[in-house]
Design a protein around this motif. Structure first.
Motif: not given
Length: 270
Positions: A55-63, A246-252
């Protein structure tokens, strides 16, 4: 010229006896700006919800993806990052100013340890501006007033609220904060947010015991919200595709990251 101001002077003494969110988060993403108490609580939370580091890494990658998208594809040149957290690699101003050196970024936080590191955050490009405001998310009036010293609030601003509204426990108060800040920025501005959830659709059930443990052993207290609750923060705005996910899926890239119980969205003010 860079227009950055030095944070308020005087000794800053973080409380090292109680785990604190910014330092625990730093531990989860592999940083070194944390204490033993933060590592112990963080590891215990991770034993309850093993995906917390994801979650922490996904949030950072989303940013990173959101700032890149807004700067490169939408022409945004101003960012108001509320709930900054501890500086790591690729902070908002670094991402934006790599693409547009004239980008202006204001960070907001009230965590003493973030204040200690604020001078690092204030190192931006000479063409743009990077500033830091020591203010509380519960005081949107002060945030807007002081942000206007660096940002032109007659021009579009991307308001970044990543993992911050979950520390405003009263949903009505959180809604009021979002509405007051978005009312202060013009049409064409964006709201970028992430928020933890206990929704089973994204594997959020372990958030409940994890947050119960957190609230008994760390600060500040935290809450999860459903997709419907998070959608309410976006009322009156137009969601950018793919919407609230899910923030990990946003434009990933498809299949590149696991789904995590942390929603992410970008929306534009019409």
């Amino acid at each position: 010229m860079s227009e950055s101001r030095t944070p308020p002077g005087g000794p800053v003494r973080p409380d090292t006896g109680v785990a604190h969110n910014a330092r625990v988060w730093n531990h989860w993403i592999g940083g070194k700006d944390n204490y033993e108490v933060d590592r112990k609580v963080g590891d215990q939370v991770a034993s309850i919800i093993p995906v917390v580091r994801d979650i922490a890494r996904a949030d950072r990658d989303f940013l990173g993806r959101a700032v890149t998208y807004l700067t490169r594809e939408r022409g945004v040149r101003q960012f108001l990052d509320i709930g900054t957290g501890l500086p790591t690699a690729d902070n908002t101003h670094e991402i934006a100013q790599r693409i547009a050196p004239d980008a202006r970024v204001v960070y907001v936080d009230n965590d003493p340890i973030v204040l200690v590191h604020a001078r690092t955050l204030l190192t931006g490009s000479p063409e743009g501006a990077t500033d830091y405001i020591d203010a509380d998310v519960h005081d949107p009036g002060t945030i807007v007033r002081r942000a206007a010293e660096t940002l032109d609030l007659t021009r579009p601003v991307a308001v970044m609220m990543l993992g911050i509204l979950n520390f405003v426990l009263d949903t009505g108060a959180a809604l009021d904060i979002v509405r007051r800040i978005m009312a202060a920025v013009p049409s064409g501005s964006y709201l970028v947010l992430t928020h933890p959830t206990a929704d089973p659709e994204v594997g959020g059930e372990p958030q409940v015991p994890a947050m119960e443990f957190w609230n008994e052993n760390a600060t500040p207290p935290i809450t999860a919200r459903s997709a419907a609750d998070v959608t309410a923060f976006l009322e009156g705005l137009h969601l950018v595709e793919p919407g609230l996910v899910s923030c990990s899926q946003w434009r990933a890239a498809p299949g590149s990251t696991p789904v995590v119980p942390q929603y992410g969205a970008v929306a534009v003010k019409p």
